[in-house]
Design a protein around this motif. Structure first.
Motif, PDB file in Angstrom:
ATOM      1  N   PHE A 246     -34.256  -0.246   2.623  1.00 41.40           N
ATOM      2  CA  PHE A 246     -33.328  -0.469   3.730  1.00 41.40           C
ATOM      3  C   PHE A 246     -34.049  -0.307   5.072  1.00 41.40           C
ATOM      4  O   PHE A 246     -33.940  -1.165   5.951  1.00 41.40           O
ATOM      5  CB  PHE A 246     -32.175   0.531   3.621  1.00 41.40           C
ATOM      6  CG  PHE A 246     -31.179   0.428   4.731  1.00 41.40           C
ATOM      7  CD1 PHE A 246     -30.148  -0.500   4.681  1.00 41.40           C
ATOM      8  CD2 PHE A 246     -31.267   1.265   5.847  1.00 41.40           C
ATOM      9  CE1 PHE A 246     -29.229  -0.595   5.706  1.00 41.40           C
ATOM     10  CE2 PHE A 246     -30.352   1.174   6.878  1.00 41.40           C
ATOM     11  CZ  PHE A 246     -29.331   0.244   6.813  1.00 41.40           C
ATOM     12  N   ASP A 247     -34.813   0.775   5.184  1.00 40.29           N
ATOM     13  CA  ASP A 247     -35.480   1.067   6.459  1.00 40.29           C
ATOM     14  C   ASP A 247     -36.485  -0.021   6.834  1.00 40.29           C
ATOM     15  O   ASP A 247     -36.594  -0.405   7.997  1.00 40.29           O
ATOM     16  CB  ASP A 247     -36.207   2.420   6.384  1.00 40.29           C
ATOM     17  CG  ASP A 247     -35.211   3.572   6.265  1.00 40.29           C
ATOM     18  OD1 ASP A 247     -34.012   3.347   6.574  1.00 40.29           O
ATOM     19  OD2 ASP A 247     -35.617   4.666   5.849  1.00 40.29           O
ATOM     20  N   GLU A 248     -37.216  -0.483   5.805  1.00 39.90           N
ATOM     21  CA  GLU A 248     -38.246  -1.483   6.056  1.00 39.90           C
ATOM     22  C   GLU A 248     -37.640  -2.747   6.680  1.00 39.90           C
ATOM     23  O   GLU A 248     -38.200  -3.358   7.576  1.00 39.90           O
ATOM     24  CB  GLU A 248     -38.932  -1.829   4.740  1.00 39.90           C
ATOM     25  CG  GLU A 248     -40.100  -2.777   4.872  1.00 39.90           C
ATOM     26  CD  GLU A 248     -40.650  -3.187   3.499  1.00 39.90           C
ATOM     27  OE1 GLU A 248     -41.805  -3.583   3.435  1.00 39.90           O
ATOM     28  OE2 GLU A 248     -39.900  -3.114   2.490  1.00 39.90           O
ATOM     29  N   ARG A 249     -36.458  -3.141   6.174  1.00 40.12           N
ATOM     30  CA  ARG A 249     -35.831  -4.377   6.682  1.00 40.12           C
ATOM     31  C   ARG A 249     -35.146  -4.150   8.011  1.00 40.12           C
ATOM     32  O   ARG A 249     -35.129  -5.039   8.854  1.00 40.12           O
ATOM     33  CB  ARG A 249     -34.760  -4.878   5.705  1.00 40.12           C
ATOM     34  CG  ARG A 249     -35.163  -4.854   4.265  1.00 40.12           C
ATOM     35  CD  ARG A 249     -35.964  -6.058   3.889  1.00 40.12           C
ATOM     36  NE  ARG A 249     -36.718  -5.756   2.671  1.00 40.12           N
ATOM     37  CZ  ARG A 249     -37.301  -6.657   1.915  1.00 40.12           C
ATOM     38  NH1 ARG A 249     -37.229  -7.927   2.256  1.00 40.12           N
ATOM     39  NH2 ARG A 249     -37.971  -6.308   0.846  1.00 40.12           N
ATOM     40  N   THR A 250     -34.525  -2.990   8.151  1.00 41.00           N
ATOM     41  CA  THR A 250     -33.690  -2.794   9.340  1.00 41.00           C
ATOM     42  C   THR A 250     -34.493  -2.281  10.533  1.00 41.00           C
ATOM     43  O   THR A 250     -33.973  -2.205  11.629  1.00 41.00           O
ATOM     44  CB  THR A 250     -32.533  -1.823   9.037  1.00 41.00           C
ATOM     45  OG1 THR A 250     -33.065  -0.622   8.474  1.00 41.00           O
ATOM     46  CG2 THR A 250     -31.564  -2.452   8.055  1.00 41.00           C
ATOM     47  N   SER A 251     -35.770  -1.958  10.300  1.00 40.77           N
ATOM     48  CA  SER A 251     -36.586  -1.525  11.440  1.00 40.77           C
ATOM     49  C   SER A 251     -36.996  -2.730  12.290  1.00 40.77           C
ATOM     50  O   SER A 251     -37.333  -2.586  13.451  1.00 40.77           O
ATOM     51  CB  SER A 251     -37.822  -0.769  10.957  1.00 40.77           C
ATOM     52  OG  SER A 251     -38.607  -1.623  10.147  1.00 40.77           O
ATOM     53  N   LEU A 252     -36.953  -3.911  11.685  1.00 38.72           N
ATOM     54  CA  LEU A 252     -37.224  -5.117  12.462  1.00 38.72           C
ATOM     55  C   LEU A 252     -35.901  -5.684  12.982  1.00 38.72           C
ATOM     56  O   LEU A 252     -34.873  -5.599  12.316  1.00 38.72           O
ATOM     57  CB  LEU A 252     -37.921  -6.167  11.581  1.00 38.72           C
ATOM     58  CG  LEU A 252     -39.337  -5.800  11.119  1.00 38.72           C
ATOM     59  CD1 LEU A 252     -39.880  -6.874  10.182  1.00 38.72           C
ATOM     60  CD2 LEU A 252     -40.275  -5.588  12.301  1.00 38.72           C
ATOM     61  N   TYR A 253     -35.962  -6.293  14.149  1.00 41.94           N
ATOM     62  CA  TYR A 253     -34.731  -6.774  14.778  1.00 41.94           C
ATOM     63  C   TYR A 253     -34.122  -7.947  14.012  1.00 41.94           C
ATOM     64  O   TYR A 253     -34.820  -8.895  13.632  1.00 41.94           O
ATOM     65  CB  TYR A 253     -35.006  -7.214  16.217  1.00 41.94           C
ATOM     66  CG  TYR A 253     -33.748  -7.604  16.945  1.00 41.94           C
ATOM     67  CD1 TYR A 253     -32.995  -6.659  17.613  1.00 41.94           C
ATOM     68  CD2 TYR A 253     -33.299  -8.927  16.945  1.00 41.94           C
ATOM     69  CE1 TYR A 253     -31.831  -7.004  18.275  1.00 41.94           C
ATOM     70  CE2 TYR A 253     -32.134  -9.283  17.598  1.00 41.94           C
ATOM     71  CZ  TYR A 253     -31.405  -8.316  18.263  1.00 41.94           C
ATOM     72  OH  TYR A 253     -30.240  -8.665  18.900  1.00 41.94           O
ATOM     73  N   ALA A 254     -32.838  -7.868  13.769  1.00 38.60           N
ATOM     74  CA  ALA A 254     -32.109  -8.977  13.166  1.00 38.60           C
ATOM     75  C   ALA A 254     -30.636  -8.779  13.458  1.00 38.60           C
ATOM     76  O   ALA A 254     -30.064  -7.757  13.092  1.00 38.60           O
ATOM     77  CB  ALA A 254     -32.337  -9.038  11.652  1.00 38.60           C
ATOM     78  N   ALA A 255     -30.034  -9.747  14.116  1.00 38.14           N
ATOM     79  CA  ALA A 255     -28.614  -9.584  14.447  1.00 38.14           C
ATOM     80  C   ALA A 255     -27.907 -10.925  14.545  1.00 38.14           C
ATOM     81  O   ALA A 255     -28.519 -11.930  14.908  1.00 38.14           O
ATOM     82  CB  ALA A 255     -28.458  -8.821  15.760  1.00 38.14           C
ATOM     83  N   THR A 256     -26.627 -10.893  14.218  1.00 37.73           N
ATOM     84  CA  THR A 256     -25.808 -12.075  14.401  1.00 37.73           C
ATOM     85  C   THR A 256     -25.400 -12.146  15.868  1.00 37.73           C
ATOM     86  O   THR A 256     -25.614 -11.203  16.630  1.00 37.73           O
ATOM     87  CB  THR A 256     -24.548 -12.008  13.525  1.00 37.73           C
ATOM     88  OG1 THR A 256     -23.819 -10.830  13.889  1.00 37.73           O
ATOM     89  CG2 THR A 256     -24.919 -11.925  12.054  1.00 37.73           C
ATOM     90  N   GLU A 257     -24.813 -13.266  16.224  1.00 33.71           N
ATOM     91  CA  GLU A 257     -24.465 -13.520  17.612  1.00 33.71           C
ATOM     92  C   GLU A 257     -23.633 -12.380  18.236  1.00 33.71           C
ATOM     93  O   GLU A 257     -23.919 -11.932  19.341  1.00 33.71           O
ATOM     94  CB  GLU A 257     -23.673 -14.834  17.676  1.00 33.71           C
ATOM     95  CG  GLU A 257     -23.803 -15.552  18.991  1.00 33.71           C
ATOM     96  CD  GLU A 257     -23.243 -16.968  18.905  1.00 33.71           C
ATOM     97  OE1 GLU A 257     -22.796 -17.375  17.808  1.00 33.71           O
ATOM     98  OE2 GLU A 257     -23.239 -17.651  19.930  1.00 33.71           O
ATOM     99  N   GLU A 258     -22.631 -11.908  17.489  1.00 38.72           N
ATOM    100  CA  GLU A 258     -21.725 -10.889  18.034  1.00 38.72           C
ATOM    101  C   GLU A 258     -22.454  -9.577  18.315  1.00 38.72           C
ATOM    102  O   GLU A 258     -22.070  -8.816  19.197  1.00 38.72           O
ATOM    103  CB  GLU A 258     -20.573 -10.586  17.062  1.00 38.72           C
ATOM    104  CG  GLU A 258     -19.841 -11.772  16.460  1.00 38.72           C
ATOM    105  CD  GLU A 258     -20.547 -12.322  15.237  1.00 38.72           C
ATOM    106  OE1 GLU A 258     -20.610 -11.614  14.225  1.00 38.72           O
ATOM    107  OE2 GLU A 258     -21.048 -13.468  15.305  1.00 38.72           O
ATOM    108  N   MET A 259     -23.484  -9.304  17.522  1.00 35.43           N
ATOM    109  CA  MET A 259     -24.185  -8.030  17.654  1.00 35.43           C
ATOM    110  C   MET A 259     -25.496  -8.179  18.417  1.00 35.43           C
ATOM    111  O   MET A 259     -26.273  -7.237  18.519  1.00 35.43           O
ATOM    112  CB  MET A 259     -24.482  -7.471  16.246  1.00 35.43           C
ATOM    113  CG  MET A 259     -23.269  -7.238  15.385  1.00 35.43           C
ATOM    114  SD  MET A 259     -22.157  -5.998  16.073  1.00 35.43           S
ATOM    115  CE  MET A 259     -23.055  -4.503  15.616  1.00 35.43           C
ATOM    116  N   HIS A 260     -25.753  -9.360  18.917  1.00 33.48           N
ATOM    117  CA  HIS A 260     -27.048  -9.636  19.540  1.00 33.48           C
ATOM    118  C   HIS A 260     -27.265  -8.830  20.826  1.00 33.48           C
ATOM    119  O   HIS A 260     -26.371  -8.731  21.660  1.00 33.48           O
ATOM    120  CB  HIS A 260     -27.146 -11.133  19.849  1.00 33.48           C
ATOM    121  CG  HIS A 260     -28.474 -11.527  20.405  1.00 33.48           C
ATOM    122  ND1 HIS A 260     -29.659 -11.152  19.824  1.00 33.48           N
ATOM    123  CD2 HIS A 260     -28.802 -12.264  21.508  1.00 33.48           C
ATOM    124  CE1 HIS A 260     -30.660 -11.648  20.537  1.00 33.48           C
ATOM    125  NE2 HIS A 260     -30.169 -12.321  21.563  1.00 33.48           N
TER     126      HIS A 260
END
Length: 440
Positions: A246-260
């Motif tokens: 989980f940490d490995e993926r979520t440490s890099l930026y990724a967001a949908t439009e609403e959360m951008h």
RNA sequence: CGGGGCGUAGCGCAGCCUGGUAGCGCACCUGUUUUGGGAACAGGGGGUCGCAAGUUCGAAUCUUGCCGCCCCGACCA
């Protein structure tokens, strides 16, 4: 399967209503037929793909420790009144009245019902954690269905629900599903990126969408480029600590439009910034006691005190994935199925049904493919070569074996790789070996 | 739900403006010749023109109402 005995109503011309590639190809390849807005019949070819996707989703859920069950499509309004959602959900919920004037609904999701199931039977924290799922048809009365099965009103969804005593434990369940989803989408042959997401009307404070990048995507998404090519976790111990995944993926930026967050995004090196259109194919939520509290779904803790169970829900749009995969896997000639979900493994083209040697060779090759478990589709129609080639390209089976009089004189058949277009002339035996290896 | 568009043969379309009883391509059926990237010729079948009312001697065509579907946007797995 012999094409002459199958039901494959392909269309030569593109239906005017279809504007996106996956919708066009699904109609043209005879996979679906529209019955009304956002409601489709799954014809045999489409049904095969749907079932293959469903099975992969199922296997990965089982690996993660989720337990399959099946809840009904029709639900009573009473359950939804307990959580206040009967009024909150709005016109997207299809409401039905039965002959006794009882209020019913066609389920758009199952949090309320699964919570009811859980509270009916589970009393102790010792029974936790539990993850239950089903793969069932849902109905959401969208104002504007579109893009074929990608935004239908009736759709097949896998929905899992997790039950834990504490938030800390619930996060472990969340990580299991997070991990299972990465493996699931990788097996389906697509690159789905987990992105921080808005929780929407389902509520909660921890949520990720899994998004396929495709031009026809409905929403704009932003992420670090490295996330797209990151290898799936593969075989992991689901009972062990998965937080590093989980940490490995979520440490890099990724967001949908609403959360951008444009500022955060700007911190990524320019060459790693990726903004694209995305198709949401999965969505996971942690929402704590949002439903367990109003529905009094409690278990006794080790002190004999009742505690609301902490829940999460985890959805994969199975029918949407059929369209989503095509959006990611097609060319100007048609669909290019990933091997794992292709409706048939190999297509055999007999170029001349009247040529006896040709018929013998093609039938023999077909039967050997069946024995080898390659799930072949044998085009034994009387159509001309050109028709067979273009039809086979359209339906997108991973390999085509072309058997014609010209090649047979040299003792060879042609093997075409649909994805690369590469063709090889091989002896039937060598062609068979190539196929067996490709699907090993 | 706001804005736009469409509904004529299985599919794709023309005809509608200017009313006179429906046509083209593909598909389908029969036959012949063909057969390595959507064959050719000949013959044939198939449509109460989305539904309903109205105007008219006469409506696919004009008017009104309804239904269905699609596209853009808002909303959403």
């Amino acid at each position: 399967m012999r094409l002459s005995r199958y039901f494959l109503p392909v269309l030569k011309e593109t239906p005017a209503d279809a504007t996106v590639a996956s919708h066009r190809y699904m109609l043209r390849a005879g996979m679906i037929k529209q019955n009304s807005a956002g409601i489709y019949t799954w014809l045999p070819l489409g049904h095969r793909v749907l079932k293959k996707i469903e099975q992969i989703v199922r296997e990965e859920q089982n690996k993660a420790g989720a337990i399959e069950m099946l809840m009904p499509t029709i639900q009573s309004a009473d359950l939804w009144r307990e959580t206040g959602r009967y009024d909150a959900y709005g016109p997207e919920m299809l409401r039905i009245t039965d002959r006794h004037d009882r209020e019913m609904l066609f389920g758009p999701t199952n949090e309320d019902m699964i919570t009811d199931v859980f509270r009916s039977f589970v009393r102790s924290y010792k029974d936790l954690p539990k993850m239950l799922y089903h793969i069932q048809w849902k109905f959401r009365d969208e104002t504007r269905p579109r893009f074929g099965v990608m935004r239908g009103r009736e759709f097949l969804m896998k929905d899992t629900y997790s039950f834990d005593l504490t938030k800390e434990d619930a996060v472990k369940s969340y990580n299991k599903m997070f991990t299972a989803y990465l493996n699931t989408f990788a097996r389906l042959g697509i690159k789905a990126v987990p992105m921080k997401a808005d929780t929407g009307p389902i509520g909660g404070d921890l949520s990720h969408e899994f998004v396929i990048l495709a031009e026809s995507g409905e929403s704009e998404v932003f992420c670090h480029r490295d996330l797209v090519e990151m290898a799936p976790p593969g075989d992991v111990d689901f009972e062990g600590d998965l937080s590093h995944i989980f940490d490995e993926r979520t440490s890099l930026y990724a967001a949908t439009e609403e959360m951008h967050d444009a500022e955060e995004f700007a911190k990524i090196p320019k060459d790693k910034q990726l903004s694209a259109r995305g198709i949401e194919v999965g969505h996971i939520f942690y929402f704590g006691d949002k439903y367990s509290a109003p529905m009094k779904a409690t278990v006794m803790d080790s002190n004999g005190k009742p505690q609301n169970v902490m829940m999460g829900s985890y959805g994969i749009g199975v029918s949407r994935l059929v369209g989503g995969i095509i959006e990611a896997c097609h060319d100007e000639n048609g669909i290019v199925w990933p091997k794992s979900v292709a409706p048939f493994g190999v297509g055999i083209i007999n170029l001349n049904m009247k040529d006896e040697a040709c018929g013998v060779a093609a039938t023999d090759f077909y039967e050997k493919c069946v024995e080898a478990g390659l799930d072949p589709l044998y085009d034994d129609s009387p159509d001309r070569g050109g028709v067979k080639f273009s039809r086979m390209d359209l339906i997108g089976l991973p390999y085509q074996i072309v058997i014609g009089p010209r090649g047979l004189k040299e003792g060879i058949v042609e093997v075409k790789d649909r994805a690369t277009g590469e063709r090889q002339n091989l002896s039937p035996e060598a062609a068979m070996n190539l196929l067996v290896e490709a699907f090993a």
